[in-house]
Design a protein around this motif. Sequence first.
Motif, PDB file in Angstrom:
ATOM      1  N   UNK A   1      -9.168 -12.902   0.604  1.00 39.52           N
ATOM      2  CA  UNK A   1      -8.915 -13.117  -0.828  1.00 39.52           C
ATOM      3  C   UNK A   1      -7.475 -13.534  -1.076  1.00 39.52           C
ATOM      4  N   UNK A   2      -6.541 -12.925  -0.350  1.00 36.43           N
ATOM      5  CA  UNK A   2      -5.121 -13.273  -0.523  1.00 36.43           C
ATOM      6  C   UNK A   2      -4.889 -14.716  -0.098  1.00 36.43           C
ATOM      7  N   UNK A   3      -5.446 -15.088   1.041  1.00 33.10           N
ATOM      8  CA  UNK A   3      -5.236 -16.464   1.544  1.00 33.10           C
ATOM      9  C   UNK A   3      -5.787 -17.485   0.549  1.00 33.10           C
ATOM     10  N   UNK A   4      -6.930 -17.169  -0.035  1.00 36.11           N
ATOM     11  CA  UNK A   4      -7.519 -18.097  -1.014  1.00 36.11           C
ATOM     12  C   UNK A   4      -6.607 -18.273  -2.227  1.00 36.11           C
ATOM     13  N   UNK A   5      -5.762 -17.250  -2.494  1.00 38.42           N
ATOM     14  CA  UNK A   5      -4.842 -17.358  -3.647  1.00 38.42           C
ATOM     15  C   UNK A   5      -3.435 -17.761  -3.211  1.00 38.42           C
ATOM     16  N   UNK A   6      -3.251 -18.137  -1.939  1.00 42.55           N
ATOM     17  CA  UNK A   6      -1.927 -18.561  -1.466  1.00 42.55           C
ATOM     18  C   UNK A   6      -0.955 -17.411  -1.264  1.00 42.55           C
ATOM     19  N   UNK A   7      -1.496 -16.189  -1.068  1.00 48.80           N
ATOM     20  CA  UNK A   7      -0.640 -15.004  -0.882  1.00 48.80           C
ATOM     21  C   UNK A   7      -0.698 -14.592   0.592  1.00 48.80           C
ATOM     22  N   UNK A   8       0.462 -14.282   1.171  1.00 45.28           N
ATOM     23  CA  UNK A   8       0.509 -13.865   2.576  1.00 45.28           C
ATOM     24  C   UNK A   8       0.086 -12.402   2.728  1.00 45.28           C
ATOM     25  N   UNK A   9      -0.434 -12.056   3.915  1.00 47.35           N
ATOM     26  CA  UNK A   9      -0.680 -10.638   4.224  1.00 47.35           C
ATOM     27  C   UNK A   9       0.073 -10.271   5.493  1.00 47.35           C
ATOM     28  N   UNK A  10       0.566  -9.034   5.491  1.00 41.12           N
ATOM     29  CA  UNK A  10       1.263  -8.472   6.655  1.00 41.12           C
ATOM     30  C   UNK A  10       0.703  -7.080   6.863  1.00 41.12           C
ATOM     31  N   UNK A  11       0.394  -6.737   8.102  1.00 42.59           N
ATOM     32  CA  UNK A  11      -0.108  -5.383   8.361  1.00 42.59           C
ATOM     33  C   UNK A  11       0.767  -4.674   9.385  1.00 42.59           C
ATOM     34  N   UNK A  12       0.979  -3.384   9.153  1.00 38.95           N
ATOM     35  CA  UNK A  12       1.556  -2.506  10.173  1.00 38.95           C
ATOM     36  C   UNK A  12       0.364  -1.976  10.975  1.00 38.95           C
ATOM     37  N   UNK A  13       0.209  -2.494  12.197  1.00 41.28           N
ATOM     38  CA  UNK A  13      -0.972  -2.201  13.022  1.00 41.28           C
ATOM     39  C   UNK A  13      -0.618  -1.242  14.168  1.00 41.28           C
ATOM     40  N   UNK A  14       0.384  -0.396  13.936  1.00 41.89           N
ATOM     41  CA  UNK A  14       0.861   0.477  15.018  1.00 41.89           C
ATOM     42  C   UNK A  14      -0.220   1.446  15.486  1.00 41.89           C
ATOM     43  N   UNK A  15      -1.034   1.961  14.562  1.00 36.90           N
ATOM     44  CA  UNK A  15      -2.062   2.957  14.927  1.00 36.90           C
ATOM     45  C   UNK A  15      -3.033   2.396  15.965  1.00 36.90           C
ATOM     46  N   UNK A  16      -3.433   1.135  15.790  1.00 37.58           N
ATOM     47  CA  UNK A  16      -4.395   0.526  16.716  1.00 37.58           C
ATOM     48  C   UNK A  16      -3.702  -0.131  17.905  1.00 37.58           C
TER      49      UNK A  16
ATOM     50  N   UNK B   1      -0.059  -4.194   4.160  1.00 43.22           N
ATOM     51  CA  UNK B   1      -1.146  -3.238   4.404  1.00 43.22           C
ATOM     52  C   UNK B   1      -0.817  -2.348   5.590  1.00 43.22           C
ATOM     53  N   UNK B   2      -1.418  -1.174   5.597  1.00 45.21           N
ATOM     54  CA  UNK B   2      -1.389  -0.337   6.795  1.00 45.21           C
ATOM     55  C   UNK B   2      -2.718   0.401   6.819  1.00 45.21           C
ATOM     56  N   UNK B   3      -3.462   0.271   7.905  1.00 45.99           N
ATOM     57  CA  UNK B   3      -4.811   0.838   7.948  1.00 45.99           C
ATOM     58  C   UNK B   3      -5.104   1.318   9.362  1.00 45.99           C
ATOM     59  N   UNK B   4      -5.401   2.619   9.559  1.00 40.23           N
ATOM     60  CA  UNK B   4      -5.397   3.657   8.542  1.00 40.23           C
ATOM     61  C   UNK B   4      -3.976   3.944   8.052  1.00 40.23           C
TER      62      UNK B   4
ATOM     63  N   UNK C   1       0.835  -1.200   0.000  1.00 38.09           N
ATOM     64  CA  UNK C   1       0.000   0.000   0.000  1.00 38.09           C
ATOM     65  C   UNK C   1       0.871   1.252   0.000  1.00 38.09           C
ATOM     66  N   UNK C   2       0.488   2.224  -0.842  1.00 42.87           N
ATOM     67  CA  UNK C   2       1.229   3.484  -0.844  1.00 42.87           C
ATOM     68  C   UNK C   2       1.056   4.232   0.480  1.00 42.87           C
ATOM     69  N   UNK C   3       0.004   3.858   1.227  1.00 38.97           N
ATOM     70  CA  UNK C   3      -0.216   4.505   2.519  1.00 38.97           C
ATOM     71  C   UNK C   3       0.671   3.954   3.621  1.00 38.97           C
ATOM     72  N   UNK C   4       1.536   2.991   3.293  1.00 42.37           N
ATOM     73  CA  UNK C   4       2.436   2.441   4.323  1.00 42.37           C
ATOM     74  C   UNK C   4       3.468   3.496   4.719  1.00 42.37           C
ATOM     75  N   UNK C   5       3.912   3.389   5.951  1.00 41.50           N
ATOM     76  CA  UNK C   5       4.971   4.240   6.520  1.00 41.50           C
ATOM     77  C   UNK C   5       6.104   4.392   5.495  1.00 41.50           C
ATOM     78  N   UNK C   6       6.535   5.631   5.244  1.00 42.22           N
ATOM     79  CA  UNK C   6       7.463   5.888   4.133  1.00 42.22           C
ATOM     80  C   UNK C   6       8.754   5.051   4.209  1.00 42.22           C
ATOM     81  N   UNK C   7       9.409   4.905   5.366  1.00 43.78           N
ATOM     82  CA  UNK C   7      10.609   4.056   5.396  1.00 43.78           C
ATOM     83  C   UNK C   7      10.337   2.591   5.044  1.00 43.78           C
TER      84      UNK C   7
END
Length: 385
Positions: A163-178, A144-147, A97-103
């Motif tokens: 949807x990613x899991x169904x296609x065998x793709x991993x997901x990682x989220x930066x959940x620092x905000x929450x 992902x990063x949300x928000x 996501x382009x909304x991910x933390x810039x570094x």
Amino acid sequence: MHEKTRLIHAGRTPETLARTVGPPIQRGSTVLLPNSQALYEDDLGYGRSGLAAQAALIEALAELEGAAAVQLYPSGLAALTGALLAVLKAGDSVLLSEGAYKPTRQFCQNVLQRFGVRVQLHDARLSAQEVLALIADDTRLILLESPSSLTFEMQDVPAIAAGARARGVLTLIDNTWAAGLYFKPLAHGVDISVQALTKYVCGHSDIFMGSAATGDAALGALLEAGVHDLGWAVTGEAAYDMLRGLRTLPTRLARHDQSARAIAGWLADQPQVLKVLHPALPDDPGHAIWRRDYSGASGLFGVVMKPGPLKAQHAFLDALKLFGLGFSWGGFESLAIRCDPQLASRRFVKALEGPLMRLHIGLEDEADLIADLAGALAAYEAASD
Ligand SMILES: Cc1ncc(COP(=O)(O)O)c(C=O)c1O
């Protein structure tokens, strides 16, 4: 038991030691093994893997995240880069996501790309279906990063994860905000939940640390191997302080949330403000997702000002007396920055309809903070002529 209670009782001092409220801080690179056979068989053979305080923190974070395995890293950014390096290989691609933390974005573009990982950016405003449609044959992971950092777009994380899991793709989220508290990524189908503990878990703006948590044992083993291979370690002192922060996280975050929502609502009514970017406000575009998936909001949000010159933005920030000007957040103190220079490097959202400010609402009295902001808005207006 309520999470507030569980987070106070998880990771207590081992029964065999003198019973203090916190774990012992052991200092040691060398760990002495009891006999020759244990040298190569004991799980804990070297201090870099962490001793009592690190183990207690890991246990408490596993409780917070609902995780089977948690790894600690010396900063939040190290947790993000460490988790990515642990699961990606040359020939893979990462959809980010382009909304991910810039570094984080810079690490993908500067380092992962150099090691043969293709990096594909997606607009943080895309629907789950639109994100999933970007999956290619080589896509291994969606980050992902949300928000979003700075622009606060909400992503439909459960739908993307499913949807990613169904296609065998991993997901990682930066959940620092929450802060691991108001959104539970693993329970919503995400594979790896990362947070910069530096922010709300620490709560006092004085320690760096990050964590990566997963509900999957095989992924847990990959994360552990990644930490070992890269040589990351955190000190017992830092782990102790982080655990101390975690004990009061629910209480502090509720207060950040209450003040931030009140101040965000007040700001939205001010004539110098075009809009407030805060997913808990009912007219925010991400509100429906936030209300469905989150149990609260943190103290960090954005403010889009009515268009005004750079000197008015400087006047606004320089007029603030209680808000410090600083880039981190999650501590007890209120902070403000202007964001436009950081947006300039983005591809999809390079600017908003007016100058973007980001506020972190600390634990000061709400009315005092509003009075401070009122003075700064008056300075903004005076410098806009
Ligand atoms: C959303 C987010 N993730 C990660 C980090 C990185 O944390 P650290 O400073 O501990 O490396 C930050 C720091 O600002 C952040 O805002």
